[in-house]
Motif scaffolding. Structure first.
Motif, PDB file in Angstrom:
ATOM      1  N   PRO B  66      -1.462  -3.168   1.222  1.00 38.57           N
ATOM      2  CA  PRO B  66      -1.544  -2.832  -0.202  1.00 38.57           C
ATOM      3  C   PRO B  66      -0.675  -3.783  -1.048  1.00 38.57           C
ATOM      4  N   GLN B  69       2.897  -0.422  -3.122  1.00 41.59           N
ATOM      5  CA  GLN B  69       2.917   0.806  -2.308  1.00 41.59           C
ATOM      6  C   GLN B  69       2.324   1.981  -3.067  1.00 41.59           C
ATOM      7  N   TYR B 178      -4.389   2.877   5.367  1.00 41.73           N
ATOM      8  CA  TYR B 178      -2.932   3.011   5.282  1.00 41.73           C
ATOM      9  C   TYR B 178      -2.455   2.915   3.839  1.00 41.73           C
ATOM     10  N   LEU B 179      -3.203   3.521   2.943  1.00 41.34           N
ATOM     11  CA  LEU B 179      -2.830   3.534   1.529  1.00 41.34           C
ATOM     12  C   LEU B 179      -2.004   4.802   1.277  1.00 41.34           C
ATOM     13  N   ARG B 180      -1.137   4.734   0.281  1.00 40.18           N
ATOM     14  CA  ARG B 180      -0.259   5.894   0.060  1.00 40.18           C
ATOM     15  C   ARG B 180      -1.009   7.023  -0.629  1.00 40.18           C
ATOM     16  N   LYS B 181      -0.765   8.235  -0.168  1.00 40.89           N
ATOM     17  CA  LYS B 181      -1.395   9.408  -0.766  1.00 40.89           C
ATOM     18  C   LYS B 181      -0.448   9.968  -1.808  1.00 40.89           C
TER      19      LYS B 181
END
Lengths: 207, 354
Positions: B66, B69, B178-181
């Motif tokens: 990403p 972040q 793997y992206l931030r939730k």
């Protein structure tokens, strides 16, 4: 200028200087700050009879103790037991994205610092030598930085892929249940930042 | 006349890739603008900061990481041909919805056990609905449809398939990428993370296009926090608007990650002005408003804002904003709504057509 973390020497830096941080730093953001303060408060209440409930009042209270009764202040700090050692610590306001396979950590970068402002003055007083984040700080944070001769480093926001390549090792050391907000110990190499507020309390325009 | 048909599974696959790519790959116009801005700076610090931003985009693209972040709130801008139809049914995607919820531990133990044994439930929404309704908590949790598999399944009864497909693409894209939730299920009370970055915000319109266009913008929290809406007086006019824009950017300072893109919505009403401001952010850099009066205002604001010396990262310099864009709309005789939507330098937006 290279900065070795944790920081035990005097910081010979001024606002606007570029620094490259190498060594051990800790991540902590909103929820971790709240929990650390709860632990400090618990121990504060058993050490002093009128330790305040609020983190800003706790800072003002301990500042007075430090001015009037340094030995009592020092023995409180010495006895303080927290998941991280605040003495000389560098705290990075950050919560990483998920870790892809084969990497020590996922994308990581500074979050906006002002949300940690209620806690930061107290943490500086208890030994934190620098915080890393982005954006403006409160007057009280700047005052605490000045009286403790510490610093606030401004990191570049929005460059998480670059910054995660400066992190060589990472492990969760406290509050695992907080997910991205857990406290992580990071080994960093040449992590770039700029001095946003220096040990004399001088700060960058707009910060 | 033959209508435009798109299969629901195909749509999920395409949009899932769009979600990931948008978070990894900075748009070319923004990337080029950072490079040009670096050349224009004379001091070391802004040059270095812009250089790191450029290198960051290179690393993110080549290593599928990403760019930032904060992979944002998922916003979709969908334009459909008038004869559009979505092929397939909810039953085609129920199993993958289940798999995503399972990955994030959002399926209750009992339902998980039953569904792992008997997958035929996924071929019949009514049966699945009846099953999960037996295991739905009857307390306050029932209002949080994005938090559990059971609540979500019940909520699908009244939801168009297109929206369900976009939500599923978001879910899969954020988990696999793997992206931030970053989304919480309730803004005020619970603030519990939904763990898959749903729901998303979906703007759907019919258009004269022959194909389907889907634009995706993952919008970060730091820059949204500095965005403002104000109902100006008609008498405030152009000068009032300029003052408002300059004050807003000054107040924001380093917080929203400059250099910024400023989207301004003028006119409409209280709710339409912010929509116009967001729409302004979708135009490429340097794409001026077609109306020469607004184009000139965009240029003037660009120049004024770059005199503020906030600079890249907020460390000072000539590049405080990369672009200023205005969208306008007629308004009521008594009003002058102005919305300013701030976008950070990680200005991620990407479109696909099919």
């Amino acid at each position: 200028m290279e900065i070795k973390a944790p920081i035990f020497d005097n910081l010979n830096i001024k606002k606007g200087d570029k620094v490259l941080i190498t060594g051990t730093i800790y991540t902590a953001r909103d929820a971790a700050h709240k929990r650390l303060f709860e632990e400090i408060k618990k121990q504060g209440k058993s050490f002093f009879k009128n330790f305040p409930e609020d983190p800003i009042e706790a800072y003002n209270f301990l500042k007075k103790v430090r001015e009037n009764d340094i030995s009592s202040f020092e023995s409180f700090v010495k006895d303080l037991k927290l998941p991280i050692n605040l003495k000389g610590a560098v705290i990075f306001y950050a919560g990483p994205a998920d870790t892809p396979p084969g990497r020590p950590i996922g994308a990581i970068g500074p979050t906006t610092s002002y949300r940690m402002d209620p806690f930061a003055p107290l943490f500086y007083l208890l030994g934190v030598k620098a915080t890393i984040g982005k954006g403006k700080r409160s007057e009280l944070v700047k005052e605490a930085i000045k009286i403790t001769k510490s610093a606030y480093f401004g990191a570049i926001g929005g460059v998480a892929a670059y910054l995660c390549s400066c992190v060589k090792e990472a492990k969760i050391i406290a509050y695992k249940d907080l997910g991205p907000e857990a406290i992580r110990e990071l080994k960093v190499e040449k992590f770039p930042a700029f001095v946003a507020c220096d040990p004399n309390g001088n700060y960058l325009n707009y910060w | 006349m033959e209508g435009k048909k798109v299969n629901v599974v195909e749509l999920i696959e395409k949009v899932k890739e769009l979600v990931k790519q948008t978070c990894y790959d900075l748009p070319k116009d923004v990337y080029e603008c950072l490079k040009v801005s670096k050349e224009k700076e004379s001091e070391n610090t802004p040059k270095e900061v812009l250089d790191i931003m450029i290198k960051n985009a290179d690393i993110a693209r080549s290593e599928s990481l990403p760019i930032c972040q904060d992979t944002g709130f998922a916003i979709f801008f969908v334009e459909l041909p008038e004869n559009f139809s979505l092929e397939g049914s909810l039953e085609d995607i129920l199993e993958r919805i289940f798999e995503s919820f399972k990955k994030q531990n959002k399926v209750s133990k009992k339902v998980l056990e039953i569904l792992e044994k008997d997958r035929s439930y996924f071929k019949n929404y009514e049966a699945l609905k009846n099953l999960v309704s037996k295991y739905t908590k009857k307390d306050i949790n029932k209002y949080y449809e994005y938090f559990t598999f059971e609540n979500y399944i019940l909520s699908l009864e009244n939801k168009p398939l297109l929206d369900i497909a976009l939500e599923q693409a978001t879910r899969e894209g954020y988990i696999e990428g793997y992206l931030r939730k970053s989304i919480v299920c309730d803004p005020l009370f619970e603030r519990k993370n939904t763990l898959d970055n749903t729901p998303c915000i979906i703007h759907t319109h019919f258009s004269k296009r022959k194909d389907v266009k889907i634009g995706f913008m993952p919008k970060g929290g730091g820059s949204e926090n500095m965005s403002v809406l104000k109902m100006l007086k008609p008498a405030d006019g152009v000068e009032g608007l300029k003052k408002f824009v300059i004050e807003t950017v000054k107040n924001a300072g380093p917080n929203p990650c400059p250099p910024l893109i400023i989207g301004i919505g003028v006119g409409g009403n209280f709710d339409y002005a912010p929509t116009l401001a967001k729409k302004a952010l979708l135009r490429p850099i340097g794409n001026r408003n077609k109306n020469p009066l607004y184009a000139k205002l965009e240029e003037e604001l660009l120049e004024e804002l770059n005199k503020l010396n906030i600079g890249p990262g907020g460390f000072g310099g000539k590049t405080t904003v990369l672009d200023v864009r205005i969208e306008y709309f007629p308004c009521h005789i008594a009003t002058l709504p102005v919305a300013i939507n701030i976008q950070c330098h990680a200005a991620r937006y990407r479109e696909i057509t099919f």
